[in-house]
Design a protein around this motif. Structure first.
Motif, PDB file in Angstrom:
ATOM      1  N   PHE A  50       0.831  -1.208   0.000  1.00 19.22           N
ATOM      2  CA  PHE A  50       0.000   0.000   0.000  1.00 19.22           C
ATOM      3  C   PHE A  50       0.864   1.256   0.000  1.00 19.22           C
ATOM      4  CE2 PHE A  50      -3.446  -2.563   2.376  1.00 19.22           C
ATOM      5  CZ  PHE A  50      -3.897  -3.079   1.182  1.00 19.22           C
ATOM      6  N   TRP A  51       1.907   1.257   0.847  1.00 17.33           N
ATOM      7  CA  TRP A  51       2.814   2.408   0.870  1.00 17.33           C
ATOM      8  C   TRP A  51       3.470   2.605  -0.490  1.00 17.33           C
ATOM      9  CZ3 TRP A  51       5.218   0.612   6.117  1.00 17.33           C
ATOM     10  CH2 TRP A  51       4.519   1.218   7.189  1.00 17.33           C
ATOM     11  N   ALA A  52       3.898   1.500  -1.106  1.00 22.71           N
ATOM     12  CA  ALA A  52       4.565   1.587  -2.402  1.00 22.71           C
ATOM     13  C   ALA A  52       3.628   2.173  -3.465  1.00 22.71           C
ATOM     14  CB  ALA A  52       5.056   0.210  -2.832  1.00 22.71           C
ATOM     15  N   GLU A  53       2.398   1.676  -3.507  1.00 23.37           N
ATOM     16  CA  GLU A  53       1.454   2.145  -4.516  1.00 23.37           C
ATOM     17  C   GLU A  53       1.156   3.630  -4.354  1.00 23.37           C
ATOM     18  OE1 GLU A  53      -1.811  -0.471  -3.921  1.00 23.37           O
ATOM     19  OE2 GLU A  53      -0.947  -2.084  -5.147  1.00 23.37           O
ATOM     20  N   GLU A  54       0.993   4.061  -3.119  1.00 19.82           N
ATOM     21  CA  GLU A  54       0.698   5.481  -2.888  1.00 19.82           C
ATOM     22  C   GLU A  54       1.926   6.351  -3.163  1.00 19.82           C
ATOM     23  OE1 GLU A  54      -1.905   8.613  -1.982  1.00 19.82           O
ATOM     24  OE2 GLU A  54      -2.274   6.491  -2.374  1.00 19.82           O
ATOM     25  N   PHE A  55       3.107   5.867  -2.801  1.00 15.28           N
ATOM     26  CA  PHE A  55       4.339   6.613  -3.043  1.00 15.28           C
ATOM     27  C   PHE A  55       4.563   6.808  -4.548  1.00 15.28           C
ATOM     28  CE2 PHE A  55       9.073   6.997  -3.097  1.00 15.28           C
ATOM     29  CZ  PHE A  55       9.198   8.081  -2.238  1.00 15.28           C
ATOM     30  N   LYS A  56       4.184   5.810  -5.330  1.00 17.49           N
ATOM     31  CA  LYS A  56       4.343   5.908  -6.777  1.00 17.49           C
ATOM     32  C   LYS A  56       3.406   6.944  -7.397  1.00 17.49           C
ATOM     33  CE  LYS A  56       4.869   2.245  -9.339  1.00 17.49           C
ATOM     34  NZ  LYS A  56       6.124   2.573 -10.033  1.00 17.49           N
ATOM     35  N   VAL A  62       9.522   5.589  -9.791  1.00 15.91           N
ATOM     36  CA  VAL A  62      10.164   4.780  -8.759  1.00 15.91           C
ATOM     37  C   VAL A  62       9.637   3.351  -8.848  1.00 15.91           C
ATOM     38  CG1 VAL A  62      10.339   4.386  -6.265  1.00 15.91           C
ATOM     39  CG2 VAL A  62      10.632   6.689  -7.188  1.00 15.91           C
ATOM     40  N   ALA A  63      10.528   2.368  -8.770  1.00 17.00           N
ATOM     41  CA  ALA A  63      10.149   0.961  -8.813  1.00 17.00           C
ATOM     42  C   ALA A  63      10.260   0.339  -7.430  1.00 17.00           C
ATOM     43  CB  ALA A  63      11.039   0.203  -9.793  1.00 17.00           C
ATOM     44  N   PHE A  64       9.463  -0.692  -7.183  1.00 17.07           N
ATOM     45  CA  PHE A  64       9.494  -1.413  -5.903  1.00 17.07           C
ATOM     46  C   PHE A  64       9.630  -2.907  -6.140  1.00 17.07           C
ATOM     47  CE2 PHE A  64       7.733   2.534  -4.402  1.00 17.07           C
ATOM     48  CZ  PHE A  64       8.142   2.624  -3.084  1.00 17.07           C
ATOM     49  N   ARG A 282       9.976   9.329   4.918  1.00 17.52           N
ATOM     50  CA  ARG A 282       9.209  10.554   5.228  1.00 17.52           C
ATOM     51  C   ARG A 282       7.745  10.374   4.855  1.00 17.52           C
ATOM     52  NH1 ARG A 282      10.114  15.106   2.372  1.00 17.52           N
ATOM     53  NH2 ARG A 282       8.787  16.155   3.861  1.00 17.52           N
ATOM     54  N   PHE A 283       7.488   9.736   3.720  1.00 19.89           N
ATOM     55  CA  PHE A 283       6.101   9.480   3.317  1.00 19.89           C
ATOM     56  C   PHE A 283       5.415   8.529   4.290  1.00 19.89           C
ATOM     57  CE2 PHE A 283       3.241   6.438   1.316  1.00 19.89           C
ATOM     58  CZ  PHE A 283       2.176   7.289   1.033  1.00 19.89           C
ATOM     59  N   ILE A 284       6.085   7.438   4.663  1.00 19.62           N
ATOM     60  CA  ILE A 284       5.510   6.455   5.586  1.00 19.62           C
ATOM     61  C   ILE A 284       5.082   7.117   6.893  1.00 19.62           C
ATOM     62  CG2 ILE A 284       6.149   4.526   7.114  1.00 19.62           C
ATOM     63  CD1 ILE A 284       7.765   3.402   4.752  1.00 19.62           C
ATOM     64  N   LEU A 285       5.884   8.053   7.385  1.00 21.54           N
ATOM     65  CA  LEU A 285       5.618   8.711   8.672  1.00 21.54           C
ATOM     66  C   LEU A 285       4.760   9.960   8.533  1.00 21.54           C
ATOM     67  CD1 LEU A 285       9.145   8.251  10.283  1.00 21.54           C
ATOM     68  CD2 LEU A 285       7.058   6.963  10.790  1.00 21.54           C
ATOM     69  N   SER A 286       4.333  10.283   7.312  1.00 18.45           N
ATOM     70  CA  SER A 286       3.459  11.436   7.073  1.00 18.45           C
ATOM     71  C   SER A 286       2.009  11.064   7.356  1.00 18.45           C
ATOM     72  CB  SER A 286       3.593  11.881   5.621  1.00 18.45           C
ATOM     73  OG  SER A 286       2.935  10.972   4.756  1.00 18.45           O
ATOM     74  N   PRO A 287       1.101  12.041   7.433  1.00 22.80           N
ATOM     75  CA  PRO A 287      -0.319  11.712   7.613  1.00 22.80           C
ATOM     76  C   PRO A 287      -0.847  10.757   6.548  1.00 22.80           C
ATOM     77  CG  PRO A 287       0.029  14.037   8.026  1.00 22.80           C
ATOM     78  CD  PRO A 287       1.342  13.502   7.519  1.00 22.80           C
TER      79      PRO A 287
END
Length: 318
Positions: A50-56, A62-64, A282-287
């Motif tokens: 889920f984090w990867a999909e949203e970060f993309k 960016v690849a995961f 930073r994204f993981i720890l963001s709202p």
């Protein structure tokens, strides 16, 4: 259950305010590219995706590569450079820290990214009210170091009615590379040995599915994997002072089998993390990232603790 570890968890959570997450919204940064390779916890497998999909959505290029093979696979992959992030559902062992330090000359950086619990699941037809830690020890352990007076192999031993008189407890759990396995062994079995009759599964989802479709089953798995086909039992440290595995009880540390979930990275002292890894954390720890924690059935990290984690990777917080 080791009282020192429970007390430490309670004290740490009590020192932070729970309702909010980081006040700093995530802002897209220039120059972020590359591949995030994640090797580690099955418990965190869905959340990593889920984090990867949203970060993309911020960084489409960016690849995961995500391998959810168990927490014990994370330290070696990070140490040997085959992964740049290592999700774990338990703390690092001293031997794992020593191995990393021998090769790199410093210790890995361990970040708290979510709060979870290990839950005991039964099928929806099972009327058992709850279990205490001594009963759990008697059910799952051959050594019974937590004080169980005798083995518990039938449901009627737990006070279930006549229709359950001769129904054996069918046991399901995680395999030995799992952080869930290690934590359950430490906290619910007092480092005792599992019975050979525990059916080990490769993932928490497999445990829950097995319990849902097996008559008389009992299994332990990450609370975030609860489905409509099972019921998560209330747990007592002793007696029948049962505490439900609710979000509130897990977040407060009142539920006996609460735990942090971690992300481990290789950060040299006095040097910044590579831009991609820093921004992903930073994204993981963001709202936005912590909202995904909540949606996946876990508990967001308290705001003050988030700020501590960001300082560990040298992110300035106003």
């Amino acid at each position: 259950m080791p009282i020192a570890r429970v007390s430490a968890f309670l004290l740490l959570l009590a020192s932070f305010s729970m309702p909010s997450v980081s006040a700093e919204d995530y802002q897209k940064q220039p120059g972020v590219s590359g591949t995030v390779t994640s090797v580690g916890s099955d418990t965190l497998g869905n959340l990593m995706t889920f984090w990867a999909e949203e970060f993309k959505r911020y960084y489409p290029h960016v690849a995961f590569q995500i391998q959810a093979s168990g927490s014990s696979t994370a330290p070696a992959a990070l140490t040997e450079g085959t992964a740049n992030v290592g999700p774990m559902s338990r703390e690092l062992k001293e031997s794992e820290i020593a191995y990393f330090s021998k090769l790199h000359g410093y210790q890995p950086t361990v970040l708290k990214v979510a709060i979870d619990a290990i839950a005991l699941f039964v099928d929806l037809h099972n009327p058992v009210e709850g279990l205490n830690l001594q009963e759990i020890d008697g059910i799952f352990s051959v050594t019974r170091y937590c004080g169980a007076a005798q083995p518990i192999t039938y449901w009627h031993q737990l006070g279930l009615p006549e229709s359950w008189q001769n129904k054996r407890i069918r046991l399901f759990g995680r395999n030995s590379v799992s952080g869930t396995y290690g934590l359950f062994k430490a906290e619910a079995l007092c480092q005792g040995d599992f019975l050979a009759t525990v059916n080990e599964q490769p993932g928490s989802a497999s445990v829950v599915q097995s319990v849902a479709y097996s008559d008389g089953a009992l299994g332990y798995a990450g609370f975030g994997y609860k489905t409509a086909g099972v019921r998560a039992l209330s747990i007592a440290r002793e007696g029948k002072q049962y505490i439900a595995p609710s979000m509130e009880n897990i977040a407060s540390g009142d539920y006996p089998l609460s735990r942090f979930l971690y992300l481990v990275v290789n950060k040299a002292p006095d040097q910044p993390l590579p831009l991609l890894e820093r921004e992903f954390i930073r994204f993981i720890l963001s709202p936005a990232g912590q909202d995904l924690v909540r949606r996946d059935g876990f508990i967001p990290v308290p705001d003050a603790l988030i700020r501590q984690q960001l300082r560990l990777i040298s992110v300035d917080i106003e």
